[in-house]
Enzyme design. Structure first.
Site, short mmCIF file in Angstrom:
data_model
loop_
_atom_site.label_atom_id
_atom_site.label_comp_id
_atom_site.label_asym_id
_atom_site.label_seq_id
_atom_site.Cartn_x
_atom_site.Cartn_y
_atom_site.Cartn_z
N CYS A 187 -4.65 7.49 2.87
CA CYS A 187 -3.60 8.79 1.76
C CYS A 187 -3.93 10.13 3.35
CB CYS A 187 -4.50 8.72 0.77
SG CYS A 187 -4.50 8.30 -0.67
N CYS A 216 4.27 3.54 0.76
CA CYS A 216 3.62 4.84 -1.39
C CYS A 216 5.42 5.57 -0.93
CB CYS A 216 2.49 5.17 -1.86
SG CYS A 216 1.94 6.50 -0.23
FE1 FES Z 1 0.60 8.11 -1.32
FE2 FES Z 1 -2.29 8.39 -1.23
S1 FES Z 1 -0.89 7.17 -2.79
S2 FES Z 1 -0.74 9.37 0.18
#
Ligand code: FES
Length: 138
Positions: free
Chosen positions: A110, A41
Site C-alpha cells: 500500500c 487491489c
Molecule cells: Fe490497496 Fe492497500 S489494499 S492500497
C-alpha cells in the site's frame, strides 16, 4: 475495548494519519498532478502539487483505498512539503512506512502507491516545465 484491540497490527501513527489525514483534498490550480493505481487491489491515489523553483510548496491528495493507503498518502504529503522535487523523488516507500512506525508486511504494498504518486506528479511537473522552456525559447 482495550486500546490494543483497536489498533490491531497498526501503529498509533498509522491510525492517527488514517483517522485524521493531513493534506486531504485537491489543489485547484496545481502545478502538477500524478495519479496511480495499485494493480494488486485496484486502489487509486491522486497527488496534487504546488511547485515553485523546483520546491514543493504544497501537496494534497485524494486516495480511494485502504487505511494503510490513506495513512501513507497523508504521511507522504507531509514528507515532501518544503522539499525540492529531486529530494522528494528519493523518498522510498520504506521511508514513508518507517515514518509511520512501520506497516504490517502484508500492507507494505500500500505504501508503494504513495511513492509512485510522488514520482508520477513530479514527472508531470518536469514534463510541464520542459514544455514551458521550449515554448519560452521560441
Ligand atoms: Fe490497496 Fe492497500 S489494499 S492500497
Amino acid at each position: 475495548m482495550p486500546k490494543d484491540d483497536m489498533l490491531g497490527p497498526y501503529s498509533e501513527k498509522v491510525m492517527d494519519h488514517f483517522m485524521n489525514p493531513r493534506n486531504m483534498g485537491e489543489i485547484k490550480d496545481a502545478d502538477a498532478v500524478g495519479t496511480v493505481g495499485n494493480p494488486a487491489c485496484g486502489d487509486v491515489m491522486r497527488l496534487y502539487l504546488k511547485v515553485s523553483d523546483d520546491k514543493i510548496l504544497d501537496a494534497k491528495f485524494k486516495t480511494f483505498g485502504c487505511g494503510a493507503a490513506i495513512a501513507t498518502s497523508s504521511m507522504a504529503t507531509e514528507m515532501i512539503k518544503g522539499k525540492t522535487v529531486d529530494e522528494s523523488l528519493k523518498i522510498t516507500n520504506e521511508a514513508v512506512a518507517e515514518a509511520l512506525d512501520g506497516l504490517p508486511a502484508n500492507k507494505m504494498h500500500c505504501s508503494v502507491l504513495a511513492q509512485e504518486a510522488i514520482e508520477a506528479a513530479i514527472n508531470n511537473y518536469k514534463e510541464k516545465s520542459a514544455k514551458k522552456q521550449t515554448s519560452d525559447e521560441k
